[in-house]
Motif scaffolding. Sequence first.
Motif, PDB file in Angstrom:
ATOM      1  N   TRP A   1      49.520  47.253  39.929  1.00 52.79           N
ATOM      2  CA  TRP A   1      50.303  46.108  40.391  1.00 52.79           C
ATOM      3  C   TRP A   1      49.703  45.533  41.675  1.00 52.79           C
ATOM      4  CZ3 TRP A   1      56.195  46.452  42.027  1.00 52.79           C
ATOM      5  CH2 TRP A   1      56.707  45.149  42.161  1.00 52.79           C
ATOM      6  N   SER A   2      49.318  46.392  42.622  1.00 49.45           N
ATOM      7  CA  SER A   2      48.796  45.921  43.907  1.00 49.45           C
ATOM      8  C   SER A   2      47.461  45.205  43.768  1.00 49.45           C
ATOM      9  CB  SER A   2      48.653  47.098  44.874  1.00 49.45           C
ATOM     10  OG  SER A   2      47.796  48.090  44.327  1.00 49.45           O
ATOM     11  N   SER A   3      46.690  45.531  42.726  1.00 49.20           N
ATOM     12  CA  SER A   3      45.396  44.874  42.512  1.00 49.20           C
ATOM     13  C   SER A   3      45.538  43.573  41.740  1.00 49.20           C
ATOM     14  CB  SER A   3      44.451  45.812  41.750  1.00 49.20           C
ATOM     15  OG  SER A   3      44.217  46.994  42.467  1.00 49.20           O
ATOM     16  N   VAL A   4      46.457  43.553  40.790  1.00 48.02           N
ATOM     17  CA  VAL A   4      46.610  42.381  39.930  1.00 48.02           C
ATOM     18  C   VAL A   4      47.427  41.277  40.608  1.00 48.02           C
ATOM     19  CG1 VAL A   4      47.515  41.560  37.707  1.00 48.02           C
ATOM     20  CG2 VAL A   4      46.404  43.802  37.861  1.00 48.02           C
ATOM     21  N   GLU A   5      48.430  41.659  41.405  1.00 49.35           N
ATOM     22  CA  GLU A   5      49.281  40.669  42.078  1.00 49.35           C
ATOM     23  C   GLU A   5      49.325  40.961  43.584  1.00 49.35           C
ATOM     24  OE1 GLU A   5      53.707  38.568  41.509  1.00 49.35           O
ATOM     25  OE2 GLU A   5      53.328  40.565  40.684  1.00 49.35           O
ATOM     26  N   PRO A   6      48.198  40.820  44.285  1.00 48.17           N
ATOM     27  CA  PRO A   6      48.187  41.114  45.727  1.00 48.17           C
ATOM     28  C   PRO A   6      49.040  40.131  46.526  1.00 48.17           C
ATOM     29  CG  PRO A   6      46.132  40.076  45.065  1.00 48.17           C
ATOM     30  CD  PRO A   6      46.876  40.376  43.805  1.00 48.17           C
ATOM     31  N   VAL A   7      49.189  38.926  46.002  1.00 45.36           N
ATOM     32  CA  VAL A   7      50.072  37.917  46.592  1.00 45.36           C
ATOM     33  C   VAL A   7      51.114  37.563  45.538  1.00 45.36           C
ATOM     34  CG1 VAL A   7      50.235  35.594  47.571  1.00 45.36           C
ATOM     35  CG2 VAL A   7      48.207  37.019  48.033  1.00 45.36           C
ATOM     36  N   GLU A   8      52.366  37.512  45.930  1.00 47.08           N
ATOM     37  CA  GLU A   8      53.432  37.290  44.958  1.00 47.08           C
ATOM     38  C   GLU A   8      53.183  36.024  44.135  1.00 47.08           C
ATOM     39  OE1 GLU A   8      58.319  37.027  44.623  1.00 47.08           O
ATOM     40  OE2 GLU A   8      57.355  37.031  46.599  1.00 47.08           O
ATOM     41  N   GLY A   9      53.210  36.202  42.829  1.00 52.17           N
ATOM     42  CA  GLY A   9      53.048  35.081  41.922  1.00 52.17           C
ATOM     43  C   GLY A   9      51.616  34.660  41.676  1.00 52.17           C
ATOM     44  N   GLN A  10      50.641  35.301  42.351  1.00 52.56           N
ATOM     45  CA  GLN A  10      49.224  34.983  42.161  1.00 52.56           C
ATOM     46  C   GLN A  10      48.521  36.188  41.534  1.00 52.56           C
ATOM     47  OE1 GLN A  10      47.350  33.452  45.718  1.00 52.56           O
ATOM     48  NE2 GLN A  10      49.151  32.238  46.285  1.00 52.56           N
ATOM     49  N   TYR A  11      48.008  35.987  40.314  1.00 54.19           N
ATOM     50  CA  TYR A  11      47.477  37.113  39.550  1.00 54.19           C
ATOM     51  C   TYR A  11      45.947  37.080  39.479  1.00 54.19           C
ATOM     52  CZ  TYR A  11      52.317  37.543  38.019  1.00 54.19           C
ATOM     53  OH  TYR A  11      53.681  37.691  37.999  1.00 54.19           O
ATOM     54  N   ARG A  12      45.368  38.271  39.516  1.00 53.37           N
ATOM     55  CA  ARG A  12      43.936  38.433  39.293  1.00 53.37           C
ATOM     56  C   ARG A  12      43.753  39.025  37.900  1.00 53.37           C
ATOM     57  NH1 ARG A  12      42.345  41.455  44.965  1.00 53.37           N
ATOM     58  NH2 ARG A  12      41.918  39.588  46.223  1.00 53.37           N
ATOM     59  N   TRP A  13      43.068  38.285  37.044  1.00 54.10           N
ATOM     60  CA  TRP A  13      42.835  38.764  35.677  1.00 54.10           C
ATOM     61  C   TRP A  13      41.381  39.219  35.534  1.00 54.10           C
ATOM     62  CZ3 TRP A  13      47.441  39.468  34.339  1.00 54.10           C
ATOM     63  CH2 TRP A  13      48.445  38.506  34.516  1.00 54.10           C
ATOM     64  N   TYR A  14      41.191  40.279  34.834  1.00 55.33           N
ATOM     65  CA  TYR A  14      39.863  40.879  34.683  1.00 55.33           C
ATOM     66  C   TYR A  14      39.338  40.633  33.267  1.00 55.33           C
ATOM     67  CZ  TYR A  14      40.954  42.958  39.152  1.00 55.33           C
ATOM     68  OH  TYR A  14      41.268  43.127  40.474  1.00 55.33           O
ATOM     69  N   ASP A  15      39.208  39.354  32.946  1.00 57.74           N
ATOM     70  CA  ASP A  15      38.805  38.969  31.602  1.00 57.74           C
ATOM     71  C   ASP A  15      37.347  39.349  31.302  1.00 57.74           C
ATOM     72  OD1 ASP A  15      41.318  37.900  31.118  1.00 57.74           O
ATOM     73  OD2 ASP A  15      40.762  35.965  31.982  1.00 57.74           O
TER      74      ASP A  15
ATOM     75  N   ALA B   1      54.034  39.385  32.687  1.00 54.86           N
ATOM     76  CA  ALA B   1      52.808  38.598  32.880  1.00 54.86           C
ATOM     77  C   ALA B   1      51.604  39.331  32.301  1.00 54.86           C
ATOM     78  CB  ALA B   1      52.596  38.319  34.370  1.00 54.86           C
ATOM     79  N   MET B   2      51.532  40.634  32.503  1.00 61.19           N
ATOM     80  CA  MET B   2      50.419  41.427  31.957  1.00 61.19           C
ATOM     81  C   MET B   2      50.409  41.362  30.429  1.00 61.19           C
ATOM     82  SD  MET B   2      48.445  43.022  34.236  1.00 61.19           S
ATOM     83  CE  MET B   2      47.886  44.571  33.532  1.00 61.19           C
ATOM     84  N   VAL B   3      51.561  41.565  29.835  1.00 66.92           N
ATOM     85  CA  VAL B   3      51.659  41.531  28.386  1.00 66.92           C
ATOM     86  C   VAL B   3      51.294  40.151  27.850  1.00 66.92           C
ATOM     87  CG1 VAL B   3      53.251  41.710  26.412  1.00 66.92           C
ATOM     88  CG2 VAL B   3      53.373  43.377  28.284  1.00 66.92           C
ATOM     89  N   GLY B   4      51.762  39.117  28.542  1.00 65.60           N
ATOM     90  CA  GLY B   4      51.465  37.764  28.089  1.00 65.60           C
ATOM     91  C   GLY B   4      50.002  37.436  28.175  1.00 65.60           C
ATOM     92  N   HIS B   5      49.325  37.897  29.241  1.00 68.49           N
ATOM     93  CA  HIS B   5      47.905  37.537  29.408  1.00 68.49           C
ATOM     94  C   HIS B   5      46.991  38.343  28.500  1.00 68.49           C
ATOM     95  CE1 HIS B   5      44.490  35.830  31.606  1.00 68.49           C
ATOM     96  NE2 HIS B   5      43.929  37.031  31.479  1.00 68.49           N
ATOM     97  N   TYR B   6      47.303  39.634  28.335  1.00 67.11           N
ATOM     98  CA  TYR B   6      46.385  40.516  27.603  1.00 67.11           C
ATOM     99  C   TYR B   6      46.884  40.853  26.191  1.00 67.11           C
ATOM    100  CZ  TYR B   6      43.943  41.466  32.033  1.00 67.11           C
ATOM    101  OH  TYR B   6      43.240  41.359  33.191  1.00 67.11           O
ATOM    102  N   SER B   7      47.837  40.101  25.696  1.00 68.20           N
ATOM    103  CA  SER B   7      48.467  40.462  24.407  1.00 68.20           C
ATOM    104  C   SER B   7      47.471  40.542  23.267  1.00 68.20           C
ATOM    105  CB  SER B   7      49.594  39.460  24.077  1.00 68.20           C
ATOM    106  OG  SER B   7      49.057  38.145  23.997  1.00 68.20           O
ATOM    107  N   ASN B   8      46.375  39.778  23.344  1.00 67.98           N
ATOM    108  CA  ASN B   8      45.392  39.789  22.263  1.00 67.98           C
ATOM    109  C   ASN B   8      44.301  40.838  22.449  1.00 67.98           C
ATOM    110  OD1 ASN B   8      46.608  37.576  20.950  1.00 67.98           O
ATOM    111  ND2 ASN B   8      45.504  36.127  22.253  1.00 67.98           N
ATOM    112  N   ASP B   9      44.306  41.513  23.595  1.00 72.88           N
ATOM    113  CA  ASP B   9      43.233  42.464  23.906  1.00 72.88           C
ATOM    114  C   ASP B   9      43.697  43.890  24.088  1.00 72.88           C
ATOM    115  OD1 ASP B   9      41.172  40.349  24.223  1.00 72.88           O
ATOM    116  OD2 ASP B   9      42.392  39.776  25.946  1.00 72.88           O
ATOM    117  N   VAL B  10      44.954  44.075  24.526  1.00 72.16           N
ATOM    118  CA  VAL B  10      45.420  45.403  24.903  1.00 72.16           C
ATOM    119  C   VAL B  10      46.527  45.846  23.961  1.00 72.16           C
ATOM    120  CG1 VAL B  10      46.495  46.762  26.748  1.00 72.16           C
ATOM    121  CG2 VAL B  10      44.826  44.979  27.312  1.00 72.16           C
ATOM    122  N   ASN B  11      46.468  47.130  23.602  1.00 72.11           N
ATOM    123  CA  ASN B  11      47.482  47.687  22.704  1.00 72.11           C
ATOM    124  C   ASN B  11      48.490  48.515  23.488  1.00 72.11           C
ATOM    125  OD1 ASN B  11      44.657  47.593  21.311  1.00 72.11           O
ATOM    126  ND2 ASN B  11      46.137  47.310  19.681  1.00 72.11           N
TER     127      ASN B  11
END
Length: 365
Positions: free
Chosen positions: A299-313, A355-365
């Motif tokens: 959580w601390s790496s993906v959302e270091p600022v509230e509402g701002q996400y870092r995605w590792y595509d 947010a995690m599920v929504g972004h990675y739904s096609n890649d992560v099980n």
Amino acid sequence: GRWYVDGPPGAVLDSQTAVHGQFSLKLPFSRLSYTAAPATHDGITFRSAVPVRVKAGVNYTFSAYVKSDDWHSGYLIITSNGIGGYKGRKLATRKITVTDRWKRVKLSFKPDSDENLHWEILVKSKKPGHMWIDAVQMEAARMSKYTPASDLEAGLTSEQMGKIFSPSDPPHAGFRVYNNTKDIKQGLVYRLDIYDVTGKHLSTRREIVNVGPQSGVSKTISLPVTRHGVYKATITREGSGVADSILNFSVLPERRQVPVEQSAFGAYTTIAPEPLDIMSRLGMKWIALLTSNVRMFHWSSVEPVEGQYRWYDDDMKLAGGFGVMFNLDPCRTPKWAQSLTRQERIVKWSRFVKAMVGHYSNDVN
């Protein structure tokens, strides 16, 4: 004893630069785990895999030639750390400077007991790059001119990722001999022995080579194994009685084309080219992300600022072909959420999971 974002550093023989012989060892700087994007480079630590036995009260000197593609600081270290050890007792350290030219560095020490010790060469770097090492020497004396341990050096090497072969890609190795003397060596006989995983001797074959003065020869040789299994190959100069080199390798069945959804074969694997290639050769289909790639789902790496996400595509693209499982853990709370009440954190955590599920739904099980 450390986890790296980009997998275990891959050491390669470099024929473009050397102090002695035909090759030096080239090592890439690596990025530490537990760091969010952009990942922080930390340099590299190169250490002896086999311990050196020393005696109490004897003065020793460890030396090596080093260089980099830029100027860096670093350390020579003598430690009692065993393989996989971390933060063990350090008997001696010395700060060094590594430049873009070959430089010999040394560290003298006197052990207070008979024991097994390891040497380490640590170079720090906050950016990508490489370090080269050559002519490593440990001696029970003051530093002297580099002298090879043997007049003739022989070795088995393999460029095969993970040293994993298959029936369609029969096992083979690079066989190299270097002559450190000023005389021609003709008719040298080396014996290639193959053993299985139980230590049973399977075969012997002889290689005859001629080597000029202070030069080397290199050839590719087949490793005579046809059955699946894990093996050890040794190369020994006849008359010496001691193996010059050992190469462990395996011969595995051809990879089955099994859909991810139908496979239960997986492992905890760092998302980096080398480990992914090795796991693919083993037939792995799933990746359970834990330590090395925690930045991707903490959580601390993906959302270091509230509402701002870092995605590792880019990482997910690299892992294409594997099923990926995230281990979402609410203990890694970002700083902005640490002062919230428990109920407020649950609300924010639930939003993060969605947010995690929504972004990675096609890649992560």
